[in-house]
Enzyme design. Structure first.
Site, PDB file in Angstrom:
ATOM      1  N   ASP A   1      28.509  10.292  29.391  1.00 57.32           N
ATOM      2  CA  ASP A   1      29.156   9.519  30.415  1.00 57.32           C
ATOM      3  C   ASP A   1      29.126   7.924  30.012  1.00 57.32           C
ATOM      4  O   ASP A   1      27.954   7.390  29.734  1.00 57.32           O
ATOM      5  CB  ASP A   1      28.294   9.702  31.605  1.00 57.32           C
ATOM      6  CG  ASP A   1      28.676   8.951  32.922  1.00 57.32           C
ATOM      7  OD1 ASP A   1      29.662   8.048  32.775  1.00 57.32           O
ATOM      8  OD2 ASP A   1      28.216   9.138  33.919  1.00 57.32           O
TER       9      ASP A   1
ATOM     10  N   ASP B   1      33.803  11.313  25.223  1.00 58.77           N
ATOM     11  CA  ASP B   1      34.482  11.601  26.587  1.00 58.77           C
ATOM     12  C   ASP B   1      33.584  12.203  27.379  1.00 58.77           C
ATOM     13  O   ASP B   1      32.717  13.030  26.990  1.00 58.77           O
ATOM     14  CB  ASP B   1      35.908  12.207  26.481  1.00 58.77           C
ATOM     15  CG  ASP B   1      36.935  12.132  27.352  1.00 58.77           C
ATOM     16  OD1 ASP B   1      37.602  11.092  27.270  1.00 58.77           O
ATOM     17  OD2 ASP B   1      36.671  12.311  28.554  1.00 58.77           O
TER      18      ASP B   1
ATOM     19  N   TYR C   1      42.566  -1.232  41.005  1.00 56.95           N
ATOM     20  CA  TYR C   1      42.720  -0.977  39.410  1.00 56.95           C
ATOM     21  C   TYR C   1      43.048  -2.283  38.986  1.00 56.95           C
ATOM     22  O   TYR C   1      42.637  -2.927  38.144  1.00 56.95           O
ATOM     23  CB  TYR C   1      44.101  -0.122  39.427  1.00 56.95           C
ATOM     24  CG  TYR C   1      44.494   0.117  38.002  1.00 56.95           C
ATOM     25  CD1 TYR C   1      43.551   0.650  36.779  1.00 56.95           C
ATOM     26  CD2 TYR C   1      45.635  -0.227  37.502  1.00 56.95           C
ATOM     27  CE1 TYR C   1      44.123   0.873  35.489  1.00 56.95           C
ATOM     28  CE2 TYR C   1      46.113  -0.045  36.089  1.00 56.95           C
ATOM     29  CZ  TYR C   1      45.238   0.619  35.224  1.00 56.95           C
ATOM     30  OH  TYR C   1      45.315   0.554  33.899  1.00 56.95           O
TER      31      TYR C   1
ATOM     32  N   ARG D   1      34.670  14.626  29.396  1.00 54.37           N
ATOM     33  CA  ARG D   1      35.134  15.881  29.268  1.00 54.37           C
ATOM     34  C   ARG D   1      35.004  16.552  27.627  1.00 54.37           C
ATOM     35  O   ARG D   1      35.325  16.003  27.123  1.00 54.37           O
ATOM     36  CB  ARG D   1      36.496  15.991  29.693  1.00 54.37           C
ATOM     37  CG  ARG D   1      36.801  15.697  31.202  1.00 54.37           C
ATOM     38  CD  ARG D   1      38.167  15.901  31.346  1.00 54.37           C
ATOM     39  NE  ARG D   1      39.198  14.717  30.704  1.00 54.37           N
ATOM     40  CZ  ARG D   1      40.131  14.799  30.505  1.00 54.37           C
ATOM     41  NH1 ARG D   1      41.088  15.810  30.580  1.00 54.37           N
ATOM     42  NH2 ARG D   1      41.030  13.571  29.822  1.00 54.37           N
TER      43      ARG D   1
HETATM   44  N1  LIG Z   1      48.453   5.106  30.236  1.00 54.53           N
HETATM   45  C1  LIG Z   1      49.312   3.982  30.672  1.00 54.53           C
HETATM   46  O1  LIG Z   1      50.316   3.827  31.039  1.00 54.53           O
HETATM   47  C2  LIG Z   1      48.416   2.759  30.461  1.00 54.53           C
HETATM   48  C3  LIG Z   1      49.032   1.345  31.101  1.00 54.53           C
HETATM   49  C4  LIG Z   1      48.287   0.543  30.990  1.00 54.53           C
HETATM   50  C5  LIG Z   1      46.906   0.431  30.588  1.00 54.53           C
HETATM   51  N2  LIG Z   1      46.378   1.535  30.371  1.00 54.53           N
HETATM   52  C6  LIG Z   1      44.770   1.404  30.168  1.00 54.53           C
HETATM   53  O2  LIG Z   1      44.495   2.146  29.123  1.00 54.53           O
HETATM   54  C7  LIG Z   1      43.315   2.965  29.253  1.00 54.53           C
HETATM   55  C8  LIG Z   1      43.361   4.526  28.766  1.00 54.53           C
HETATM   56  O3  LIG Z   1      44.338   4.852  29.702  1.00 54.53           O
HETATM   57  P1  LIG Z   1      44.779   6.399  29.646  1.00 54.53           P
HETATM   58  O4  LIG Z   1      46.068   6.607  30.321  1.00 54.53           O
HETATM   59  O5  LIG Z   1      44.475   6.939  28.331  1.00 54.53           O
HETATM   60  O6  LIG Z   1      43.748   7.125  30.814  1.00 54.53           O
HETATM   61  P2  LIG Z   1      43.308   8.624  31.095  1.00 54.53           P
HETATM   62  O7  LIG Z   1      42.986   8.835  32.416  1.00 54.53           O
HETATM   63  O8  LIG Z   1      44.640   9.591  30.474  1.00 54.53           O
HETATM   64  O9  LIG Z   1      42.048   8.773  29.823  1.00 54.53           O
HETATM   65  C9  LIG Z   1      41.039   8.242  30.164  1.00 54.53           C
HETATM   66  C10 LIG Z   1      39.734   9.137  29.602  1.00 54.53           C
HETATM   67  O10 LIG Z   1      38.388   8.833  30.156  1.00 54.53           O
HETATM   68  C11 LIG Z   1      37.658   9.784  30.334  1.00 54.53           C
HETATM   69  N3  LIG Z   1      36.524   9.336  31.224  1.00 54.53           N
HETATM   70  C12 LIG Z   1      36.507   9.246  32.269  1.00 54.53           C
HETATM   71  N4  LIG Z   1      35.319   8.571  32.897  1.00 54.53           N
HETATM   72  C13 LIG Z   1      34.629   8.668  31.886  1.00 54.53           C
HETATM   73  C14 LIG Z   1      33.243   8.348  31.919  1.00 54.53           C
HETATM   74  N5  LIG Z   1      32.343   7.984  32.819  1.00 54.53           N
HETATM   75  N6  LIG Z   1      32.915   8.506  30.449  1.00 54.53           N
HETATM   76  C15 LIG Z   1      33.566   8.852  29.617  1.00 54.53           C
HETATM   77  N7  LIG Z   1      34.740   9.424  29.484  1.00 54.53           N
HETATM   78  C16 LIG Z   1      35.179   9.109  30.953  1.00 54.53           C
HETATM   79  C17 LIG Z   1      38.644  10.729  30.926  1.00 54.53           C
HETATM   80  O11 LIG Z   1      37.884  12.125  30.885  1.00 54.53           O
HETATM   81  C18 LIG Z   1      39.672  10.689  30.103  1.00 54.53           C
HETATM   82  O12 LIG Z   1      39.653  11.557  29.166  1.00 54.53           O
HETATM   83  C19 LIG Z   1      42.614   2.477  30.671  1.00 54.53           C
HETATM   84  O13 LIG Z   1      41.803   1.528  30.427  1.00 54.53           O
HETATM   85  C20 LIG Z   1      44.062   2.266  31.147  1.00 54.53           C
HETATM   86  O14 LIG Z   1      43.929   1.298  32.126  1.00 54.53           O
HETATM   87  C21 LIG Z   1      46.920   2.796  30.515  1.00 54.53           C
END
Ligand SMILES: NC(=O)c1ccc[n+]([C@@H]2O[C@H](COP(=O)([O-])OP(=O)(O)OC[C@H]3O[C@@H](n4cnc5c(N)ncnc54)[C@H](O)[C@@H]3O)[C@@H](O)[C@H]2O)c1
Length: 316
Positions: free
Chosen positions: A52, A34, A141, A36
């Site tokens: 990243d 991640d 998105y 972070r």
């Molecule tokens: N949560 C939902 O309800 C939902 C629904 C449909 C689809 N999704 C998909 O599931 C996936 C994960 O969703 P989520 O809700 O866990 O998202 P989130 O935003 O909670 O988590 C994303 C993570 O990616 C990390 N991140 C961001 N940029 C980065 C980079 N450049 N390099 C490394 N890490 C990086 C962030 O720090 C974060 O921890 C996404 O593709 C999202 O589109 C989620």
């Protein structure tokens, strides 16, 4: 034994997926990644890389360092945040996916990547949205999800990359707060019911969206990745469904379980996004092809959410 990298491991899905995968394959075989820093407890739980995913060489080094053969790629800017910065949404979502697919082709990795109901748009049939239908989203998105699905299909058909995907509905969970999506109200209502006794919902009471409880979401994709290759017949993303309810129905269920709770409705910019999405999803292809089945309905999910959040907040 699989060696797995979870990219985006600190997010709403990743933070739960990492624990589930470590339980199944062993902590040392599941590496988090991640942008972070992880929490202290996460650092102790198993290997973790801070980096990243937009940088292909950084990802490649992490894959080599841990001899990874399976990737769950979860990095994305979500729907509501993506509308605030559409350029970053495109660059991050597509760039990181392209990096993962190129590396999967090179290193023969199995990949999971989630699409979303955001891949649908206002012209898509809203009720029991079919697997194959109009895909013309009106958010950036959603555009990245349709493009991502086609990209996954391309790498599978052209180069034989074993990439698997689902169109997740809104996900409800209590461990890690959601990351800026349009369905976040379905999580926030539980937090605020217990912390404040009231909630102002950012979509109208009649808004109906498809949702799923996190344990179903995690088990679903673990089963998808374990399914024999010949069972995966959809080359883009599988529709995946569990529960659909209106914001009012959700508020009523919370009211029944949290005495004195009150909910008001004040739609903001996210209402327009919600209105462009389906209300319910036909996921019969996932059920027929690889045996998908959800376990949590609205009541069971609400009971589990409240029980766990009460423990989290130290309430009786
Ligand atoms: N949560 C939902 O309800 C939902 C629904 C449909 C689809 N999704 C998909 O599931 C996936 C994960 O969703 P989520 O809700 O866990 O998202 P989130 O935003 O909670 O988590 C994303 C993570 O990616 C990390 N991140 C961001 N940029 C980065 C980079 N450049 N390099 C490394 N890490 C990086 C962030 O720090 C974060 O921890 C996404 O593709 C999202 O589109 C989620």
């Amino acid at each position: 034994m699989k060696k797995i990298l979870i990219i985006g491991a600190n997010g709403q899905i990743g933070s739960e997926l990492i624990a589930a995968l470590r339980g199944k394959y062993g902590a040392g075989n599941v590496v988090g990644f991640d942008l972070r820093e992880p929490k202290e407890e996460q650092k102790k739980a198993g290997p973790f890389e801070v980096g990243d995913a937009s940088k292909k060489e950084v990802l490649a080094a992490a894959l080599d360092r841990h001899s990874i053969d399976t990737v769950f790629h979860l990095v994305a800017l979500l729907s509501a945040t993506g509308e605030k910065d559409p350029d970053l949404c495109w660059t991050l979502n597509m760039g990181s996916l392209k990096n993962v697919l190129d590396l999967a082709r090179e290193k023969k990795l199995q990949v999971f990547w989630p699409s979303s109901i955001a891949a649908f748009g206002p012209a898509t049939p809203k009720v029991k949205t079919p697997q194959e239908t109009v895909m013309a989203p009106t958010t950036m998105y959603g555009v990245t999800k349709v493009a991502g699905e086609l990209m996954c299909q391309y790498y599978k058909l052209k180069w034989g990359v074993d990439v698997r995907s689902v169109r997740y509905p809104g996900l409800i969970s209590w461990k890690t707060p959601p990351g800026g999506g349009t369905t976040d109200y379905a999580v926030a209502i539980f937090y605020e019911a217990l912390q404040k006794g009231s909630y102002e919902c950012f979509v109208g009471q009649k808004t109906i969206l498809p949702m799923m409880y996190m344990p179903d979401a995690i088990r679903g994709i673990m089963e998808l990745m374990e399914a024999p290759k010949e069972k995966i017949k959809v080359n883009t993303s599988y529709n995946l469904a569990a529960i659909s309810f209106s914001a009012q129905e959700l508020a009523d269920v919370v009211k029944k379980k949290v005495p004195g709770f009150s909910c008001s409705f004040k739609p903001d910019a996210r209402q327009k996004i919600a209105d462009s999405w389906p209300q319910s999803i036909d996921d019969s292809a996932a059920r027929a092809d690889w045996g998908w089945k959800h376990e949590y309905g609205l009541e069971k999910m609400a009971d589990d959410m409240l029980e766990n959040l009460k423990k989290k907040f130290g309430k009786k």
